[in-house]
Design a protein around this motif. Structure first.
Motif, short mmCIF file in Angstrom:
data_model
loop_
_atom_site.label_atom_id
_atom_site.label_comp_id
_atom_site.label_asym_id
_atom_site.label_seq_id
_atom_site.Cartn_x
_atom_site.Cartn_y
_atom_site.Cartn_z
N ARG A 49 0.81 -1.26 0.03
CA ARG A 49 -0.18 -0.02 -0.06
C ARG A 49 0.75 1.09 0.01
N GLY A 51 4.01 1.56 -0.99
CA GLY A 51 4.85 1.39 -2.05
C GLY A 51 6.29 1.01 -1.68
N ALA A 130 -3.51 -7.35 -1.90
CA ALA A 130 -3.43 -5.96 -1.95
C ALA A 130 -2.76 -5.39 -3.22
N TYR A 131 -1.96 -6.32 -4.16
CA TYR A 131 -1.43 -6.08 -5.29
C TYR A 131 -2.58 -5.48 -6.10
N TRP A 132 -3.64 -6.31 -6.01
CA TRP A 132 -4.64 -5.87 -7.02
C TRP A 132 -5.62 -5.11 -6.43
N HIS A 134 -5.31 -3.17 -3.45
CA HIS A 134 -4.59 -1.76 -2.93
C HIS A 134 -4.99 -1.90 -1.35
N ASP A 135 -6.05 -2.35 -0.89
CA ASP A 135 -6.47 -2.19 0.33
C ASP A 135 -6.77 -3.82 0.90
N GLN A 226 4.12 4.15 -5.55
CA GLN A 226 3.68 5.38 -5.52
C GLN A 226 4.88 6.40 -5.62
#
Length: 228
Positions: A49, A51, A130-132, A134-135, A226
């Protein structure tokens, strides 16, 4: 409650466990809870999340191995300081089961190692969503709610109908996280079945590590850190 179940069962045995085996099952499960670390690990999801996971890809070891190695060290520490003390306390207040087969304790140690690896594999996969997404809070919450029940933390899975218990054992890796190590230690089954359960654990542990490596490889192809 489990002791009351055993006391009310025919012959003092419930689902193949006597009172000493059930008491040991409970204390072993509580001790292994921290060793196996079913809950609370969100490091990978947090780094994805933020980065920071990009730094993991620069290290000379595969990310799965890079996270597994410290997890094994954590488990060894927990085995000494979080498993043995509760088991000692339990032995002071309850009659616990003492293994009668010489190979049970080494087989239990191997089973615990495989349980830690299997738990890590599952936790890695849950965090990797979380790779897909993000949370990963949703998958992690689902994991927390289901892992304890399916792993045998709250009650022995042998209390379930035979067809359901067998389905969970063969079709999912969850019983290998707590139920199998506890059953091995209390010698719930004959020696060949003990060995077969640990072999099934090994298959699931290898499959989960392999799947984690595949998921990580696919995720690296789409990772956008990010800040570029």
């Amino acid at each position: 409650m489990l002791l009351a179940v055993a006391a009310g069962a025919a012959g003092g045995r419930a689902a193949g466990y006597d009172a000493e085996q059930l008491a040991t099952f409970v204390w072993v499960g509580q001790g292994l809870l921290t060793v196996v670390s079913l809950w609370g690990w969100t490091e990978l999801a947090d780094r994805i999340r933020s980065g920071d996971v990009a730094a993991d890809l620069l290290r000379p070891v595969h990310p799965v191995i890079g996270y597994l190695a410290p997890d094994l060290g954590r488990a060894a520490h927990a085995m000494i300081f979080r498993f043995l003390p509760p088991l000692t306390v339990g032995a002071l207040f309850f009659d616990l089961y003492a293994p009668s087969r010489w190979f049970t304790v080494p087989l239990f140690a191997l089973s615990v190692l495989l349980a830690v690896i299997g738990s890590f594999g599952l936790r890695f996969l849950v965090n990797a969503t979380a790779y897909w997404l993000h949370d990963a809070r949703g998958p992690i919450t689902l994991w927390v709610l289901s892992a304890g029940v399916l792993a045998g933390l709250y009650f022995p899975l042998r209390f379930l109908p035979d067809w359901l218990a067998v389905t969970l054992w063969v079709g999912t890796p969850f019983p290998g996280l707590l139920q199998t190590p506890a059953d091995v230690l209390v010698e719930r089954d004959p020696a060949p079945v003990q060995a077969a359960l640990v072999a099934l654990q090994a298959l699931w542990a290898a499959a989960l590590l392999g799947l984690a490596a595949v998921v990580q490889r696919r995720a690296e192809k789409r990772l956008v850190a990010q800040g570029g």
